[in-house]
Write a protein that holds these residues in place. Structure first.
Motif, short mmCIF file in Angstrom:
data_model
loop_
_atom_site.label_atom_id
_atom_site.label_comp_id
_atom_site.label_asym_id
_atom_site.label_seq_id
_atom_site.Cartn_x
_atom_site.Cartn_y
_atom_site.Cartn_z
N VAL A 18 -21.19 -69.93 21.77
CA VAL A 18 -21.73 -70.73 20.66
C VAL A 18 -23.24 -70.51 20.58
CG1 VAL A 18 -22.19 -73.07 19.81
CG2 VAL A 18 -19.91 -72.49 20.64
N ASP A 19 -23.91 -70.55 21.73
CA ASP A 19 -25.36 -70.34 21.76
C ASP A 19 -25.75 -68.95 21.27
OD1 ASP A 19 -25.73 -72.89 22.77
OD2 ASP A 19 -25.93 -72.23 24.86
N ALA A 20 -24.86 -67.97 21.47
CA ALA A 20 -25.14 -66.59 21.07
C ALA A 20 -24.52 -66.25 19.70
CB ALA A 20 -24.59 -65.63 22.13
N TYR A 21 -23.94 -67.24 19.04
CA TYR A 21 -23.25 -66.98 17.78
C TYR A 21 -24.18 -66.32 16.75
CZ TYR A 21 -20.12 -67.76 13.81
OH TYR A 21 -19.30 -67.59 12.71
N GLY A 22 -23.72 -65.19 16.22
CA GLY A 22 -24.50 -64.45 15.23
C GLY A 22 -25.54 -63.53 15.83
N LYS A 23 -25.64 -63.50 17.16
CA LYS A 23 -26.66 -62.69 17.82
C LYS A 23 -26.07 -61.48 18.55
CE LYS A 23 -29.38 -66.85 18.62
NZ LYS A 23 -29.77 -67.83 19.62
N GLY A 24 -24.77 -61.30 18.47
CA GLY A 24 -24.13 -60.18 19.14
C GLY A 24 -23.31 -60.62 20.34
N PRO A 25 -22.57 -59.67 20.92
CA PRO A 25 -21.67 -60.00 22.02
C PRO A 25 -22.39 -60.29 23.34
CG PRO A 25 -21.62 -57.65 21.59
CD PRO A 25 -22.48 -58.27 20.53
N VAL A 26 -21.69 -61.02 24.20
CA VAL A 26 -22.19 -61.35 25.54
C VAL A 26 -21.23 -60.69 26.53
CG1 VAL A 26 -22.72 -63.20 27.17
CG2 VAL A 26 -23.07 -63.56 24.70
N SER A 27 -21.77 -59.96 27.49
CA SER A 27 -20.93 -59.24 28.45
C SER A 27 -20.19 -60.22 29.37
CB SER A 27 -21.77 -58.28 29.30
OG SER A 27 -22.56 -59.01 30.23
N ILE A 28 -19.08 -59.76 29.88
CA ILE A 28 -18.29 -60.59 30.81
C ILE A 28 -19.12 -60.90 32.05
CG2 ILE A 28 -17.15 -58.64 31.95
CD1 ILE A 28 -15.38 -61.94 31.12
N ARG A 29 -19.92 -59.95 32.50
CA ARG A 29 -20.77 -60.17 33.67
C ARG A 29 -21.75 -61.30 33.40
NH1 ARG A 29 -25.49 -59.08 34.46
NH2 ARG A 29 -25.90 -57.30 33.13
N GLU A 30 -22.40 -61.26 32.23
CA GLU A 30 -23.36 -62.31 31.89
C GLU A 30 -22.67 -63.66 31.73
OE1 GLU A 30 -26.72 -63.47 28.55
OE2 GLU A 30 -25.95 -61.43 28.58
N LEU A 31 -21.51 -63.67 31.10
CA LEU A 31 -20.76 -64.93 30.95
C LEU A 31 -20.45 -65.53 32.32
CD1 LEU A 31 -18.24 -64.12 28.08
CD2 LEU A 31 -20.02 -65.87 28.04
N ALA A 32 -19.99 -64.67 33.23
CA ALA A 32 -19.64 -65.14 34.58
C ALA A 32 -20.86 -65.66 35.32
CB ALA A 32 -18.96 -64.02 35.36
N GLU A 33 -21.96 -64.92 35.27
CA GLU A 33 -23.17 -65.32 35.99
C GLU A 33 -23.78 -66.60 35.43
OE1 GLU A 33 -25.81 -61.95 35.94
OE2 GLU A 33 -24.53 -60.80 37.32
N ARG A 34 -23.92 -66.67 34.12
CA ARG A 34 -24.56 -67.83 33.49
C ARG A 34 -23.77 -69.11 33.69
NH1 ARG A 34 -26.46 -66.50 27.52
NH2 ARG A 34 -26.88 -68.72 27.62
N ASN A 35 -22.47 -68.98 33.88
CA ASN A 35 -21.62 -70.17 33.96
C ASN A 35 -21.04 -70.42 35.35
OD1 ASN A 35 -21.59 -71.10 31.10
ND2 ASN A 35 -20.96 -68.98 30.81
N ALA A 36 -21.48 -69.64 36.34
CA ALA A 36 -21.00 -69.80 37.72
C ALA A 36 -19.47 -69.79 37.79
CB ALA A 36 -21.57 -71.08 38.34
N VAL A 37 -18.89 -68.76 37.16
CA VAL A 37 -17.43 -68.61 37.10
C VAL A 37 -17.08 -67.28 37.77
CG1 VAL A 37 -15.45 -68.38 35.57
CG2 VAL A 37 -17.31 -69.91 34.94
N PRO A 38 -16.07 -67.26 38.63
CA PRO A 38 -15.64 -65.98 39.21
C PRO A 38 -15.23 -65.00 38.10
CG PRO A 38 -14.63 -67.82 40.37
CD PRO A 38 -15.30 -68.39 39.16
N LYS A 39 -15.77 -63.80 38.14
CA LYS A 39 -15.58 -62.83 37.06
C LYS A 39 -14.09 -62.51 36.83
CE LYS A 39 -17.04 -58.26 35.54
NZ LYS A 39 -16.33 -57.11 36.05
N ARG A 40 -13.35 -62.32 37.88
CA ARG A 40 -11.92 -61.97 37.73
C ARG A 40 -11.15 -63.10 37.04
NH1 ARG A 40 -10.06 -57.31 39.52
NH2 ARG A 40 -10.93 -56.33 41.37
N PHE A 41 -11.45 -64.33 37.40
CA PHE A 41 -10.79 -65.48 36.78
C PHE A 41 -11.20 -65.57 35.31
CE2 PHE A 41 -10.10 -70.37 37.11
CZ PHE A 41 -8.82 -70.24 36.62
N LEU A 42 -12.49 -65.35 35.04
CA LEU A 42 -12.99 -65.41 33.68
C LEU A 42 -12.36 -64.34 32.79
CD1 LEU A 42 -14.82 -66.86 31.69
CD2 LEU A 42 -16.69 -65.35 32.41
N GLU A 43 -12.12 -63.16 33.36
CA GLU A 43 -11.48 -62.08 32.58
C GLU A 43 -10.13 -62.55 32.01
OE1 GLU A 43 -11.50 -58.97 35.50
OE2 GLU A 43 -13.47 -58.23 34.86
#
Length: 154
Positions: A18-43
Motif C-alpha cells: 500500500v505504501d508503495a502503491y503506484g511507485k513500482g514493485p517491491v522485491s520479496i527480499r525487501e518485503l521480508a526484511e522490512r516486515n521481519a517475515v521469514p522469506k520462504r514463508f512469505l513466498e
C-alpha cells in the motif's frame, strides 16, 4: 479473536505494498526484511495473495510484487477470512463455521460473543487497506490504557 501468523504476515506485506502503491514493485527480499517475515514463508503467502488477485508479480531484476487492485478495493475482512476462515470468536455464533452447542437454548453469554462478532465483522468489512494505512500506529499508551488494566488475558 486472534489472527494467525500467516494472516499477520500477509497484512504486513500488503501494507508495505500500500505504501508503495503506484511507485513500482517491491522485491520479496525487501518485503521480508522490512516486515521481519521469514522469506520462504512469505513466498507462499505472496502466492496466495496473487491467486486471490490482490497482488501481481513482476519478473526480473527490478521486479517484485505490487497491488493488483487499488487499496480502496481490499478490506481487512477479506484478508482475515481468506487466511483464517472465520472472524467469529466461537463456533456457535459463526455463519460459515457454525457448530451447534448443547447449551444454545439456555446460554446467555452467547449473546455477548454474537455482539462481538457483529461489531468486529462490521469494522473489518468497512476497513479498506487505504483507510487503515491513513491511520496512525497504535501506541503503548493506548494498549495499556487504565480503563483496561486488570483485564488479564486481553
Amino acid at each position: 479473536m486472534k489472527i494467525s501468523k500467516k494472516t499477520d504476515y500477509a497484512l504486513r506485506a500488503l501494507f508495505t505494498l500500500v505504501d508503495a502503491y503506484g511507485k513500482g514493485p517491491v522485491s520479496i527480499r525487501e518485503l521480508a526484511e522490512r516486515n521481519a517475515v521469514p522469506k520462504r514463508f512469505l513466498e507462499h503467502i505472496m502466492l496466495d495473495l496473487k491467486a486471490k488477485g490482490w497482488v501481481t508479480s513482476i519478473p526480473g531484476a527490478r521486479g517484485g510484487y505490487q497491488l493488483a487492485k487499488p487499496p480502496e478495493k481490499i478490506t481487512m475482512g477479506e484478508i482475515v477470512r481468506y487466511f483464517d476462515g472465520i472472524i467469529a470468536p466461537i463456533e456457535c455464533v459463526s455463519v460459515s463455521g457454525y457448530q451447534a452447542c448443547s447449551q444454545e437454548a439456555v446460554c446467555r453469554f452467547r449473546r455477548v460473543f454474537l455482539d462481538a462478532r457483529n461489531y468486529v465483522t462490521l469494522l473489518m468489512d468497512r476497513s479498506t487497506l487505504a483507510d487503515v494505512a491513513r491511520g496512525a500506529p497504535v501506541t503503548g499508551r493506548e494498549v495499556f490504557s487504565q480503563g483496561f488494566i486488570g483485564g488479564e488475558g486481553i
